[in-house]
Design a protein around this motif. Structure first.
Motif, mmCIF file in Angstrom:
data_model
loop_
_atom_site.group_PDB
_atom_site.id
_atom_site.type_symbol
_atom_site.label_atom_id
_atom_site.label_comp_id
_atom_site.label_asym_id
_atom_site.label_seq_id
_atom_site.Cartn_x
_atom_site.Cartn_y
_atom_site.Cartn_z
ATOM 1 N N SER A 97 -3.478 -1.317 -10.968
ATOM 2 C CA SER A 97 -2.408 -2.262 -11.307
ATOM 3 C C SER A 97 -2.388 -3.456 -10.366
ATOM 4 O O SER A 97 -1.695 -4.440 -10.629
ATOM 5 N N TYR A 98 -3.121 -3.368 -9.265
ATOM 6 C CA TYR A 98 -3.141 -4.395 -8.221
ATOM 7 C C TYR A 98 -1.760 -4.616 -7.591
ATOM 8 O O TYR A 98 -1.509 -5.628 -6.950
ATOM 9 N N GLN A 99 -0.854 -3.647 -7.762
ATOM 10 C CA GLN A 99 0.488 -3.759 -7.194
ATOM 11 C C GLN A 99 0.819 -2.588 -6.272
ATOM 12 O O GLN A 99 1.955 -2.454 -5.817
ATOM 13 N N ALA A 100 -0.156 -1.748 -5.985
ATOM 14 C CA ALA A 100 0.051 -0.598 -5.101
ATOM 15 C C ALA A 100 -1.270 -0.265 -4.424
ATOM 16 O O ALA A 100 -2.345 -0.658 -4.891
ATOM 17 N N VAL A 101 -1.189 0.439 -3.297
ATOM 18 C CA VAL A 101 -2.391 0.880 -2.592
ATOM 19 C C VAL A 101 -2.448 2.400 -2.616
ATOM 20 O O VAL A 101 -1.425 3.090 -2.659
ATOM 21 N N PHE A 102 -3.672 2.919 -2.597
ATOM 22 C CA PHE A 102 -3.872 4.360 -2.482
ATOM 23 C C PHE A 102 -3.689 4.777 -1.023
ATOM 24 O O PHE A 102 -4.175 4.098 -0.111
ATOM 25 N N ILE A 103 -3.027 5.891 -0.830
ATOM 26 C CA ILE A 103 -2.725 6.352 0.520
ATOM 27 C C ILE A 103 -2.850 7.874 0.566
ATOM 28 O O ILE A 103 -2.420 8.569 -0.360
ATOM 29 N N ALA A 104 -3.475 8.387 1.607
ATOM 30 C CA ALA A 104 -3.759 9.817 1.703
ATOM 31 C C ALA A 104 -2.527 10.590 2.179
ATOM 32 O O ALA A 104 -1.664 10.049 2.868
ATOM 33 N N PRO A 105 -2.416 11.871 1.820
ATOM 34 C CA PRO A 105 -1.329 12.698 2.346
ATOM 35 C C PRO A 105 -1.383 12.751 3.874
ATOM 36 O O PRO A 105 -2.453 12.806 4.467
ATOM 37 N N GLY A 106 -0.230 12.722 4.514
ATOM 38 C CA GLY A 106 -0.161 12.760 5.967
ATOM 39 C C GLY A 106 0.706 11.642 6.504
ATOM 40 O O GLY A 106 1.515 11.046 5.784
ATOM 41 N N GLN A 107 0.516 11.321 7.755
ATOM 42 C CA GLN A 107 1.376 10.373 8.446
ATOM 43 C C GLN A 107 0.660 9.032 8.632
ATOM 44 O O GLN A 107 -0.516 8.982 8.990
ATOM 45 N N ALA A 109 1.029 14.356 -1.492
ATOM 46 C CA ALA A 109 0.116 14.056 -2.602
ATOM 47 C C ALA A 109 0.867 13.955 -3.928
ATOM 48 O O ALA A 109 1.939 14.545 -4.105
ATOM 49 N N ASP A 110 0.274 13.194 -4.843
ATOM 50 C CA ASP A 110 0.797 13.035 -6.207
ATOM 51 C C ASP A 110 2.237 12.527 -6.214
ATOM 52 O O ASP A 110 3.116 13.042 -6.923
ATOM 53 N N THR A 111 2.478 11.509 -5.416
ATOM 54 C CA THR A 111 3.804 10.899 -5.318
ATOM 55 C C THR A 111 3.632 9.383 -5.276
ATOM 56 O O THR A 111 2.697 8.869 -4.666
ATOM 57 N N HIS A 112 4.538 8.680 -5.933
ATOM 58 C CA HIS A 112 4.548 7.221 -5.882
ATOM 59 C C HIS A 112 5.711 6.793 -5.000
ATOM 60 O O HIS A 112 6.867 7.171 -5.242
ATOM 61 N N TYR A 113 5.407 6.004 -3.962
ATOM 62 C CA TYR A 113 6.423 5.582 -2.993
ATOM 63 C C TYR A 113 6.778 4.116 -3.194
ATOM 64 O O TYR A 113 5.913 3.280 -3.429
ATOM 65 N N GLN A 114 8.076 3.843 -3.037
ATOM 66 C CA GLN A 114 8.593 2.488 -3.184
ATOM 67 C C GLN A 114 9.480 2.162 -1.991
ATOM 68 O O GLN A 114 10.470 2.849 -1.725
ATOM 69 N N LEU A 115 9.116 1.134 -1.223
ATOM 70 C CA LEU A 115 9.930 0.677 -0.096
ATOM 71 C C LEU A 115 10.941 -0.348 -0.590
ATOM 72 O O LEU A 115 10.578 -1.319 -1.259
ATOM 73 N N LEU A 116 12.214 -0.137 -0.231
ATOM 74 C CA LEU A 116 13.265 -1.064 -0.628
ATOM 75 C C LEU A 116 13.937 -1.611 0.633
ATOM 76 O O LEU A 116 14.503 -0.846 1.422
ATOM 77 N N PRO A 117 13.904 -2.921 0.853
ATOM 78 C CA PRO A 117 14.502 -3.494 2.066
ATOM 79 C C PRO A 117 16.018 -3.604 1.943
ATOM 80 O O PRO A 117 16.547 -3.949 0.884
ATOM 81 N N ILE A 118 16.705 -3.287 3.022
ATOM 82 C CA ILE A 118 18.156 -3.480 3.079
ATOM 83 C C ILE A 118 18.490 -4.155 4.402
ATOM 84 O O ILE A 118 17.764 -4.025 5.385
ATOM 85 N N ASN A 119 19.584 -4.898 4.416
ATOM 86 C CA ASN A 119 20.037 -5.553 5.640
ATOM 87 C C ASN A 119 21.013 -4.634 6.359
ATOM 88 O O ASN A 119 21.969 -4.130 5.770
#
Length: 675
Positions: A72-82, A125-135
């Motif tokens: 989608s060019y709107q997300a990056v792949f990221i491995a399980p872990g920290q 794994a198998d989760t889509h994460y979304q960061l939402l900024p708040i003030n």
């Protein structure tokens, strides 16, 4: 020298982020597993404006977003872990203009409108994460939304985790000495208070401390900001600093640096010395001539600033559990098996007798997460009683138990007079065996014996498993033994909702999926930096230079008085000579200083050359009770008035990334060798 490198040294005194110094941008990593998740790079802010995230760094190395994009060019792949991430938050329109415009000045103007933020994210794994900024309190932080979503990596690359998530195992690390443990507790208490006053409704404090170069020289000058002061007299030398390494000392007067006389120009001591330091390069030779005791000394060394490791902490646990799984629990057998018998007597700092009365179950029911246990030796008929238990591969610094020693008869006296044998005084850093064997000093380590020390164990508990602990091996050295402890867990169908009695015990903390960086006051940041440097130095001195050190501690009531002394003659009677006072202890809060002689407590004097009366008198005090100390200081009698106040220290978790120090040092070495 590169522009980035020059900029680095013009900002030394504020501490420098090392992200942009670490190697070249990482190439797309080849995953070792097909398990993955996705992290969105677009969102809407609180004003419903479209925003875009630019990942500036990942695990302290610069990266290229495009290498990890999904279809989608709107997300990056990221491995399980920290994952440690530095993110730049753009308004979507500004980011498009930034990419299109080739004018550097216009790009810099657009960058100034964006916001940068550091965070730590733990990925499943198998989760889509979304960061939402708040003030929040005039700062931008993130909240995290997540949804179950099958991740298909195909031949794409993904961001590799810093380290694997905690597995079902005992958590081990080298124990810290008592003074560092006490400093950690004290600082975590301060950070918790700072958090409670600034973040409404928050039940826990968490923070990520970025990897930084401590570029300051580590000196405080007497009247350092006075431009009329021409004498560069050292007032304080910070530990772990360049100045400390060069062996500069309080009272030194700096005469010359690198055979240059520029320090004579009209400016304050701070300004003159900062001008010199700002032009130093990593590894550059330093020669400082100082006047000490009416003699001139030449101090030589290299400019090698200390590296502050990336770290993060959580205080007081976390209220919500980050998990998609159902609420099944786990269980743990209270009784150890193997070559030595122990039984668990407390959980997360609370005794089982408080939790269950006299009917503690043989198997404890536990919620998933990290748990701290204390166990006491419990001999079985077939096992020999071991007369001394000493150090184990405990997960981290011990907060209770350990070696204690006291004057003969104190234990019985305390029991008879107060009904308690709790320790009221700080232990020294020597082991019990070394103190018992020494003959060269008459010092009293004023802490009554509490019997057999406790064994501390920390476990990361997973759902739906039954655990047991086993002592599998014993290592013997003169006067002490070491035990190797293992844990095993097998699957079970135990459901937390079905468990009524005994109660299900909550974890010390449950993992947060997201930890934001939060700014601290300058005083707290300095104290935290110094403590992290001390912890890092301690572990490095014991050969731990890689991996991540995790330190867990349960809530603790500090009832130690914090004094070490020696009985001495005074006129026709006796006095207690104060030889050591622990920082921020009850003794220090009472105003006691090293060298004071305690003559009486609440008008009760010493009847012989033993500290029994003082011990028993302190033990009798109740919370907030006012007491008086008659002391002799500088040959004058004084009366100190104080209130007896025990301190509640919060439960906390501190994680120190030891690998980040080596990673940064290698990058700095490469920069030095290329100039």
């Amino acid at each position: 020298m590169s522009l980035v490198f020059k900029t680095l040294f013009t900002n030394k005194y504020s501490g420098v982020l090392l992200v942009l110094l670490l190697s070249k941008p990482l190439l797309a990593a080849t995953p070792h597993t097909n398990e993955c998740a996705t992290l969105a790079l677009t969102a809407n802010n609180q004003q419903n404006q479209a925003i875009t995230y630019q990942l500036l760094s990942h695990n302290n190395s610069a990266i290229d977003n495009n290498a990890y994009l999904d279809n989608s060019y709107q997300a990056v792949f990221i491995a399980p872990g920290q994952h440690s991430l530095k993110v730049r938050i753009w308004r979507a329109a500004d980011y498009l203009n930034y990419q299109k415009d080739q004018d550097v000045n216009k790009q810099q103007a657009l960058i100034k409108k964006a916001i940068e933020h550091q965070l730590l994210i733990t990925v499943v794994a198998d989760t889509h994460y979304q960061l939402l900024p708040i003030n929040e309190q005039d700062a931008t932080v993130f909240v995290l939304e997540k949804n179950l979503q099958k991740c298909q990596l195909d031949n794409s690359s993904m961001l590799v985790a810093k380290h694997q998530p905690l597995t079902t195992q005992m958590i081990n690390s080298v124990s810290l000495p008592g003074d560092l443990t006490l400093r950690l507790y004290d600082l975590m208490g301060k950070l918790a208070l700072e958090n409670s006053s600034s973040i409404k409704g928050s039940v826990a404090t968490s923070n990520i401390v970025p990897l930084r170069l401590m570029g300051g020289f580590g000196l405080i000058f007497d009247q350092g900001n006075d431009s009329n002061n021409n004498t560069m007299k050292v007032l304080t030398v910070h530990p772990f600093s360049v100045a400390h390494t060069l062996k500069l000392a309080s009272g030194d007067v700096i005469v010359k640096v690198n055979n240059k006389s520029e320090l004579t120009v009209k400016a304050s001591p701070n300004q003159k010395f900062q001008h010199y330091v700002n032009r130093l390069a990593i590894g550059e030779v330093i020669e400082i001539t100082v006047r000490r005791d009416n003699e001139e000394l030449l101090l030589k060394g290299n400019y090698q600033p200390k590296i502050l490791p990336e770290s993060h902490y959580q205080i007081n646990g976390i209220a919500s559990v980050d998990s998609f799984d159902d609420k099944r629990c786990a269980s743990l057998n209270r009784y150890f098996t193997g070559i030595k018998g122990y039984k668990i007597i407390s959980h997360n700092g609370q005794s089982l007798s408080e939790l269950y009365g006299n009917s503690a179950p043989a198997r404890l029911s536990l919620s998933p997460g990290v748990h701290r246990f204390q166990a006491v030796f419990s001999p079985r008929p077939s096992s020999a009683i071991n007369s001394r238990y000493s150090r184990t591969n405990d997960i981290a610094p011990r907060i209770s138990g350990g070696s204690r020693v006291g004057e003969a008869g104190i234990k019985g006296l305390m029991l008879a007079r107060t009904g308690s044998i709790n320790g009221w005084f700080n232990d020294s850093t020597e082991s019990s065996s070394s103190r018992n064997n020494r003959t060269t000093t008459g010092d009293f380590v004023l802490e009554p014996s509490t019997g057999r020390p406790l064994l501390n164990v920390t476990l990361n508990i997973e759902q739906a498993k039954q655990y047991k602990l086993m002592v599998v091996q014993q290592f013997t050295e003169p006067n002490r033994s070491f035990y190797q402890i293992t844990s095993t867990g097998k699957s079970t169908d135990l459901d937390c909702d079905e468990v009524v009695l005994p109660a299900i015990l909550p974890p010390l903390l449950t993992a947060q999926s997201l930890i934001n960086h939060r700014s601290l006051t300058r005083t707290l940041q300095f104290e935290l930096d110094q403590l992290l440097l001390a912890v890092t130095s301690y572990y490095q001195g014991r050969g731990i230079n890689e991996g991540i050190v995790d330190i867990y501690r349960e809530k603790k009531l500090d009832n130690k008085y914090g004094l070490i002394g020696k009985m001495t003659d005074y006129q026709a009677g006796y006095a207690l000579l104060v030889k050591q006072v622990s920082s921020n202890s009850m003794a220090s809060r009472a105003g006691l200083l090293v060298g004071d002689k305690i003559l009486a407590l609440n008008n009760s004097t010493f009847i012989d050359d033993k500290p029994r009366e003082f011990l028993a008198g302190i033990a009798k005090l109740k919370a907030d009770e006012v007491y008086t100390l008659l002391i002799l200081r500088e040959n004058k009698q004084r009366e100190l008035v104080a209130a007896y106040q025990e301190k509640d220290f919060p439960a906390f978790y501190l994680s120190v990334d030891m690998s980040s120090v080596g990673q940064a040092q290698q990058a700095l070495d490469r920069i030095h060798s290329s100039n």
